[in-house]
Scaffold this motif. Structure first.
Motif, short mmCIF file in Angstrom:
data_model
loop_
_atom_site.label_atom_id
_atom_site.label_comp_id
_atom_site.label_asym_id
_atom_site.label_seq_id
_atom_site.Cartn_x
_atom_site.Cartn_y
_atom_site.Cartn_z
N SER A 10 0.83 -1.22 0.00
CA SER A 10 0.00 0.00 0.00
C SER A 10 0.85 1.25 0.00
O SER A 10 0.41 2.31 -0.44
N TRP A 17 3.66 1.31 -9.51
CA TRP A 17 2.59 0.44 -10.00
C TRP A 17 2.36 0.68 -11.48
O TRP A 17 2.16 -0.28 -12.25
N SER A 30 1.37 -9.77 -2.65
CA SER A 30 0.98 -8.69 -1.75
C SER A 30 1.27 -9.04 -0.30
O SER A 30 1.12 -10.19 0.12
N HIS A 57 -8.43 -4.59 -0.25
CA HIS A 57 -7.10 -4.44 -0.83
C HIS A 57 -7.03 -5.09 -2.21
O HIS A 57 -6.45 -4.52 -3.15
N GLN A 58 -7.64 -6.26 -2.36
CA GLN A 58 -7.66 -6.92 -3.66
C GLN A 58 -8.39 -6.07 -4.68
O GLN A 58 -7.96 -5.96 -5.84
N LEU A 61 -6.14 -3.25 -5.87
CA LEU A 61 -5.15 -3.73 -6.83
C LEU A 61 -5.80 -4.02 -8.19
O LEU A 61 -5.21 -3.73 -9.24
N TRP A 64 -6.09 -1.31 -10.70
CA TRP A 64 -4.88 -1.03 -11.47
C TRP A 64 -4.58 -2.13 -12.49
O TRP A 64 -3.56 -2.09 -13.16
N PHE A 66 -4.28 -5.42 -11.62
CA PHE A 66 -3.47 -6.46 -10.99
C PHE A 66 -4.34 -7.58 -10.44
O PHE A 66 -5.41 -7.34 -9.88
N THR A 68 -4.14 -10.56 -7.67
CA THR A 68 -3.38 -10.98 -6.49
C THR A 68 -3.18 -12.50 -6.53
O THR A 68 -4.15 -13.25 -6.45
#
Length: 333
Positions: A10, A17, A30, A57-58, A61, A64, A66, A68
């Motif tokens: 974070s 990123w 992560s 949090h997932q 991400l 962006w 991403f 995980t």
């Protein structure tokens, strides 16, 4: 297909990123979301290993681009590793995290059994190639009579506590579809300040898989440690790959011995990195691998030794080229 990933937190600047996406990195490793989670806040009752914390949090991400693939972090494990009071509560936190990972489709948890000191370096600014700063370890620097608060801990104590742990978490992991990827002891020496280390050899891993044969029991093949354990790392990759025990890879290199080594750029250590990449291709490894423990190049900064950003750009390019060479029908000779 071998997937190249990178670790994100974070606290990363978002330019980093953005650079990862520009390098076509879509899979990420992560840590647990211990810091700020953008404008969305969690209540004080939400632990970082809870479903809610991981889900937010997932999602961040994913915004962006991403996916995980690995959680490389854990709730506190020392009460479990050392068989202390509080281990029952500690294992419930691990179980909560594994169940959450299963619900969220995060397939791999990277953890370790080197308690008290975790991964350890005694040097943080050794001058390397071109003036880059590298981290290192010198066993003789430490006073091994200066015991940690846990005192002397024998190998069989660690094995017994690992067995207690595995009995409780492996069935949960199997049901959740999550693989537990044991990271080797770093450094892979027999003992540090009275604390034995049991994941410091191929024999230790052989015992791990013999005693706990579950398909959810796997390894993080951290090359910097494994190349200090064996003179033939590609053979070790083929051995454990053919046994389907490699769930995650740290692609890195060192120079030296377990008792005294320094970290290196990916192209200058003791290991034949192309031979390793070919070995992963031969076994059909399709998990993720990330760069790890890079030197600090001029003009760069790092929050943790070994995690400069410019050098990770270099590592990703090098790994991408090695993968192409290893998987190409023509290949480099």
């Amino acid at each position: 297909m071998i997937e190249i990933a990178e670790i994100v937190t974070s606290a990363d600047p978002k330019d980093f990123w953005r650079n990862l996406r520009q390098m076509n990195i879509t899979k990420v490793v992560s840590s647990l979301p211990r810091g700020s989670l953008d404008w969305r806040s969690l209540s004080p009752t939400d632990d970082p290993w809870s479903y809610t914390a991981l889900a937010i949090h997932q999602e961040k991400l994913a915004e962006w681009g991403f996916e995980t693939s690995v959680i490389e972090d854990s709730p506190p494990l020392d009460p479990i590793r050392f068989g202390l009071s509080g281990r029952e509560e500690a294992v419930t936190h691990v179980i909560e995290m594994i169940k959450a990972m299963g619900r969220l489709g995060i397939p791999t948890w990277c953890y370790n059994w080197n308690g008290a000191t975790e991964w350890l370096r005694t040097q943080q600014a050794v001058v390397g190639r071109g003036g880059a700063l590298v981290a290192g370890y010198r066993h003789s620097t430490l006073d091994h009579n200066d015991l940690t608060k846990y005192g002397h801990v024998e190998p069989e104590t660690l094995w017994a506590n690992l067995s207690w742990f595995m009995e409780r978490v492996l069935p949960v992991a199997e049901n959740a579809g999550v693989r537990l990827a044991m990271h080797p002891d770093d450094p892979p020496v027999p003992e540090v300040r009275g604390i034995s280390r049991i994941m410091n050899s191929l024999e230790g891993y052989d015992r791990l898989f013999e005693e706990f044969p579950s398909s959810a029991n796997a390894m993080t093949l951290c090359q910097g440690n494994f190349t200090l354990m064996t003179d033939d790392l590609p053979a070790a990759i083929r051995k454990y790959g053919n046994e389907d025990r490699i769930a995650f890879v740290h692609f890195r290199d060192v120079a030296g011995t377990p008792e005294h080594f320094v970290e290196t750029f990916h192209d200058e250590g003791k290991t034949d990195m192309l031979a390793c990449m070919r070995a992963y291709d031969e076994i059909g490894y399709s998990g993720v691998m990330r760069s790890d423990h890079v030197p600090l190049m001029s003009g760069d900064t790092q929050d943790v030794p070994g995690y400069g950003r410019i050098s990770r750009h270099f590592a990703i390019g090098y790994m991408t080229a090695l993968r192409e060479a290893a998987t190409s029908s023509g290949g480099l000779q």
